[in-house]
Design a protein around this motif. Structure first.
Motif, PDB file in Angstrom:
ATOM      1  N   HIS A   3       0.854  -1.193   0.000  1.00 33.55           N
ATOM      2  CA  HIS A   3       0.000   0.000   0.000  1.00 33.55           C
ATOM      3  C   HIS A   3       0.890   1.244   0.000  1.00 33.55           C
ATOM      4  O   HIS A   3       1.705   1.435   0.899  1.00 33.55           O
ATOM      5  CB  HIS A   3      -0.912   0.004   1.228  1.00 33.55           C
ATOM      6  CG  HIS A   3      -1.920   1.120   1.229  1.00 33.55           C
ATOM      7  ND1 HIS A   3      -2.678   1.419   2.330  1.00 33.55           N
ATOM      8  CD2 HIS A   3      -2.301   2.012   0.262  1.00 33.55           C
ATOM      9  CE1 HIS A   3      -3.476   2.438   2.041  1.00 33.55           C
ATOM     10  NE2 HIS A   3      -3.258   2.809   0.792  1.00 33.55           N
ATOM     11  N   VAL A   5       0.811   5.290   0.198  1.00 27.18           N
ATOM     12  CA  VAL A   5      -0.005   6.443   0.563  1.00 27.18           C
ATOM     13  C   VAL A   5       0.750   7.704   0.166  1.00 27.18           C
ATOM     14  O   VAL A   5       1.941   7.845   0.470  1.00 27.18           O
ATOM     15  CB  VAL A   5      -0.322   6.450   2.076  1.00 27.18           C
ATOM     16  CG1 VAL A   5      -1.045   7.738   2.460  1.00 27.18           C
ATOM     17  CG2 VAL A   5      -1.159   5.229   2.440  1.00 27.18           C
ATOM     18  N   GLU A  28      -2.202  -1.241  -3.606  1.00 26.58           N
ATOM     19  CA  GLU A  28      -3.134  -0.170  -3.222  1.00 26.58           C
ATOM     20  C   GLU A  28      -2.443   1.190  -3.313  1.00 26.58           C
ATOM     21  O   GLU A  28      -1.266   1.324  -2.973  1.00 26.58           O
ATOM     22  CB  GLU A  28      -3.622  -0.378  -1.797  1.00 26.58           C
ATOM     23  CG  GLU A  28      -4.578  -1.534  -1.591  1.00 26.58           C
ATOM     24  CD  GLU A  28      -5.091  -1.555  -0.154  1.00 26.58           C
ATOM     25  OE1 GLU A  28      -5.966  -0.721   0.173  1.00 26.58           O
ATOM     26  OE2 GLU A  28      -4.586  -2.362   0.643  1.00 26.58           O
ATOM     27  N   THR A  30      -3.383   5.300  -2.214  1.00 28.28           N
ATOM     28  CA  THR A  30      -4.291   6.286  -1.635  1.00 28.28           C
ATOM     29  C   THR A  30      -3.653   7.663  -1.775  1.00 28.28           C
ATOM     30  O   THR A  30      -2.491   7.862  -1.398  1.00 28.28           O
ATOM     31  CB  THR A  30      -4.561   5.997  -0.150  1.00 28.28           C
ATOM     32  OG1 THR A  30      -5.168   4.703  -0.029  1.00 28.28           O
ATOM     33  CG2 THR A  30      -5.484   7.050   0.449  1.00 28.28           C
ATOM     34  N   ILE A  32      -4.108  11.559  -0.686  1.00 29.00           N
ATOM     35  CA  ILE A  32      -4.802  12.373   0.316  1.00 29.00           C
ATOM     36  C   ILE A  32      -4.522  13.852   0.065  1.00 29.00           C
ATOM     37  O   ILE A  32      -3.360  14.252  -0.099  1.00 29.00           O
ATOM     38  CB  ILE A  32      -4.338  12.004   1.738  1.00 29.00           C
ATOM     39  CG1 ILE A  32      -4.533  10.510   2.000  1.00 29.00           C
ATOM     40  CG2 ILE A  32      -5.087  12.829   2.783  1.00 29.00           C
ATOM     41  CD1 ILE A  32      -3.913  10.029   3.305  1.00 29.00           C
ATOM     42  N   THR A  73      -7.510   5.453  -4.654  1.00 27.20           N
ATOM     43  CA  THR A  73      -8.439   5.987  -3.663  1.00 27.20           C
ATOM     44  C   THR A  73      -8.122   7.451  -3.398  1.00 27.20           C
ATOM     45  O   THR A  73      -7.009   7.794  -2.983  1.00 27.20           O
ATOM     46  CB  THR A  73      -8.354   5.204  -2.346  1.00 27.20           C
ATOM     47  OG1 THR A  73      -8.664   3.823  -2.605  1.00 27.20           O
ATOM     48  CG2 THR A  73      -9.327   5.756  -1.316  1.00 27.20           C
ATOM     49  N   LYS A  75      -8.841  10.790  -1.233  1.00 27.86           N
ATOM     50  CA  LYS A  75      -9.406  11.325   0.010  1.00 27.86           C
ATOM     51  C   LYS A  75      -9.143  12.819  -0.005  1.00 27.86           C
ATOM     52  O   LYS A  75      -8.072  13.288   0.409  1.00 27.86           O
ATOM     53  CB  LYS A  75      -8.765  10.648   1.228  1.00 27.86           C
ATOM     54  CG  LYS A  75      -9.175   9.179   1.380  1.00 27.86           C
ATOM     55  CD  LYS A  75      -8.627   8.574   2.660  1.00 27.86           C
ATOM     56  CE  LYS A  75      -9.150   7.162   2.878  1.00 27.86           C
ATOM     57  NZ  LYS A  75     -10.611   7.125   3.135  1.00 27.86           N
ATOM     58  N   THR A  89       1.682   4.350   9.989  1.00 23.38           N
ATOM     59  CA  THR A  89       0.276   4.698   9.806  1.00 23.38           C
ATOM     60  C   THR A  89       0.116   6.203   9.635  1.00 23.38           C
ATOM     61  O   THR A  89       0.919   7.002  10.124  1.00 23.38           O
ATOM     62  CB  THR A  89      -0.593   4.249  10.996  1.00 23.38           C
ATOM     63  OG1 THR A  89      -0.131   4.901  12.193  1.00 23.38           O
ATOM     64  CG2 THR A  89      -0.562   2.739  11.177  1.00 23.38           C
ATOM     65  N   SER A  91      -3.028   9.136  10.043  1.00 26.04           N
ATOM     66  CA  SER A  91      -4.364   9.342  10.612  1.00 26.04           C
ATOM     67  C   SER A  91      -5.040  10.545   9.973  1.00 26.04           C
ATOM     68  O   SER A  91      -4.428  11.599   9.785  1.00 26.04           O
ATOM     69  CB  SER A  91      -4.279   9.552  12.126  1.00 26.04           C
ATOM     70  OG  SER A  91      -3.779   8.395  12.763  1.00 26.04           O
ATOM     71  N   GLU A  95      -9.757   8.026  11.499  1.00 27.23           N
ATOM     72  CA  GLU A  95      -9.397   6.974  10.544  1.00 27.23           C
ATOM     73  C   GLU A  95      -7.880   6.777  10.522  1.00 27.23           C
ATOM     74  O   GLU A  95      -7.116   7.742  10.394  1.00 27.23           O
ATOM     75  CB  GLU A  95      -9.885   7.334   9.143  1.00 27.23           C
ATOM     76  CG  GLU A  95      -9.591   6.238   8.109  1.00 27.23           C
ATOM     77  CD  GLU A  95     -10.018   6.611   6.711  1.00 27.23           C
ATOM     78  OE1 GLU A  95      -9.949   5.745   5.808  1.00 27.23           O
ATOM     79  OE2 GLU A  95     -10.421   7.786   6.507  1.00 27.23           O
ATOM     80  N   ILE A  97      -4.769   4.782   8.581  1.00 24.83           N
ATOM     81  CA  ILE A  97      -4.442   4.110   7.318  1.00 24.83           C
ATOM     82  C   ILE A  97      -3.011   3.589   7.403  1.00 24.83           C
ATOM     83  O   ILE A  97      -2.073   4.366   7.641  1.00 24.83           O
ATOM     84  CB  ILE A  97      -4.570   5.084   6.131  1.00 24.83           C
ATOM     85  CG1 ILE A  97      -5.978   5.685   6.070  1.00 24.83           C
ATOM     86  CG2 ILE A  97      -4.220   4.385   4.819  1.00 24.83           C
ATOM     87  CD1 ILE A  97      -6.097   6.858   5.121  1.00 24.83           C
ATOM     88  N   TYR A  99       0.466   2.054   5.856  1.00 27.68           N
ATOM     89  CA  TYR A  99       1.182   2.165   4.586  1.00 27.68           C
ATOM     90  C   TYR A  99       2.436   1.291   4.599  1.00 27.68           C
ATOM     91  O   TYR A  99       2.985   0.978   5.654  1.00 27.68           O
ATOM     92  CB  TYR A  99       1.573   3.621   4.298  1.00 27.68           C
ATOM     93  CG  TYR A  99       2.561   4.229   5.272  1.00 27.68           C
ATOM     94  CD1 TYR A  99       3.946   4.004   5.145  1.00 27.68           C
ATOM     95  CD2 TYR A  99       2.146   5.060   6.321  1.00 27.68           C
ATOM     96  CE1 TYR A  99       4.855   4.569   6.029  1.00 27.68           C
ATOM     97  CE2 TYR A  99       3.049   5.633   7.201  1.00 27.68           C
ATOM     98  CZ  TYR A  99       4.404   5.383   7.054  1.00 27.68           C
ATOM     99  OH  TYR A  99       5.308   5.940   7.935  1.00 27.68           O
TER     100      TYR A  99
END
Length: 403
Positions: A3, A5, A28, A30, A32, A73, A75, A89, A91, A95, A97, A99
């Motif tokens: 993943h 991020v 994955e 993401t 943000i 994804t 956000k 992680t 936050s 939430e 997430i 990585y």
């Protein structure tokens, strides 16, 4: 499944995730962003978009369907509140997430005027994001009076747009001349004359003492020379600073931004950085570049290196600025130049060539794309040219590439 991020949904972040998918990453992703809008271009904001010549949808770097089609994804409008580099992680409020790799493409923040001198009054704007320009647009009307603080490219571009809309513009620059930090006197003279021809009142060696207000709204200014102005709004263009708050939270090393190695990796092997926020090795030193080309090129190298290619980023600096009907194109970095030669172009075009002794460092080309392209190619190849030959308008520029 791995993943990745990415925090920061601007030019660098959007380019990074697109490159990951293009090069076959199937884990994955993401992306943000603190803003609610899809990733968008910033340069047209203070020009075509503010003038009403470009619709919002044309600002978007990619349509919303691109992210869905590529299983990215998004956000948006969700600022990151914490990074735990040990737990790996991120936050967003409640939430959390996880990585495997984290990329910081957080960009930069505009410098603002202190509240103590009126910087928090209504009608005082910076030009950085979509929200800034949307807030300022209703003020930019014919006959309005504005003060622009700062004579760098941000301030000059804002002055040009305001003047084109019929605003009465006063621009103050605390230094001895506009563009003093980034350009030679020849370039400063060119743009001072250009703005003067469009009615902009440029005052050099003059700073802002304080802003005046009534009922929380800016109404005027007192300048460092004792003069006063009546105003309807103010534009602050006094530079930007790298956005490093999240990097500091993650505990990575900071050094004129987020310090990275030549591959874009920070002091934490799982955290990467690219764009305005990142400083990187360059020609025996370390630099940070604030430009769209750097954001794209550096983020794409980071995407490849997250996938294990081990490529080093070889920056090829270039920049541009649009003011009135003049396109300035800049190739290279002029740091340490010893002299400048002027090459007249066709019509009103001109270029200024920066040399350190006999080595070509940079070219500023005004409405002269040929001079820019030849200068850029010479610099990219590590070649130089005879300054007197470059300055001679009878010289065939392409011949410089064959020397």
């Amino acid at each position: 499944m791995s993943h990745i991020v990415v925090i920061g949904a601007g030019q660098a972040g959007s380019s990074l995730v697109a490159k990951l998918r293009k090069d076959g990453f199937d884990g994955e992703i993401t992306l943000i962003g603190a803003e609610t809008a899809l990733p968008y271009q910033r340069p047209p904001l203070s020009k075509a978009y503010l003038l009403g010549d470009m619709a919002l949808e044309r600002l978007f770097l990619r349509p919303e369907s691109f992210y869905a089609d590529n299983n990215i994804t998004l956000k948006l409008g969700q600022p990151v509140t914490a990074i735990d580099a040990t737990a790996k992680t991120v936050s967003i409020g409640d939430e959390v997430i996880a990585y495997d790799h984290l990329a910081l493409t957080t960009g930069s923040d505009p410098r603002r005027l202190p509240a103590a001198i009126g910087g928090d009054l209504d009608g005082v704007f910076v030009v950085r994001g979509l929200g800034d320009v949307d807030a300022m647009a209703p003020s930019v009307t014919e006959g309005a009076r504005t003060l622009i603080v700062g004579g760098g490219y941000i301030g000059l571009e804002a002055a040009a747009v305001c003047a084109k809309r019929g605003v009465n513009v006063v621009l103050v620059e605390m230094g001895d001349r506009i563009l003093q930090r980034v350009a030679a006197p020849e370039t400063s003279d060119y743009f001072r004359n250009l703005h003067g021809a469009h009615g902009v009142d440029i005052r050099e060696g003059v700073g802002l003492e304080r802003l005046l207000g009534k009922d929380g709204k800016v109404t005027g200014a007192v300048l460092s020379d004792g003069s006063t102005l009546e105003l309807d709004f103010v534009v602050v263009g006094v530079g930007i600073t790298p956005a490093t708050q999240l990097a500091e939270m993650a505990g990575v090393t900071l050094n004129n931004g987020i310090e990275t190695d030549a591959q874009g990796r920070t002091s934490d092997a799982s955290i990467w950085a690219a764009g305005d926020c990142a400083s990187f090795p360059y020609q025996g030193g370390r630099i940070r570049l604030e430009s769209v080309p750097n954001a794209i090129d550096q983020s794409e190298i980071v995407a490849q290196n997250i996938m294990g290619t081990g490529k080093e980023y070889a920056a090829k600096p270039w920049f541009w600025s649009d003011q009135y009907d003049v396109k300035l194109q800049i190739a290279g970095l002029n740091t340490g130049y010893t002299h400048v030669v002027t090459r007249p172009g066709a019509g009103a075009s001109v270029s200024f060539w920066y040399f350190r002794d006999d080595q070509l460092l940079a070219v500023d080309a005004m409405n002269d794309p040929r001079a820019y392209m030849v200068g850029k190619r010479l610099i990219d190849m590590g070649k130089t040219c005879d300054p007197l030959v470059a300055a001679n308008p009878d010289t065939d520029l392409k011949s410089l590439l064959k020397a």
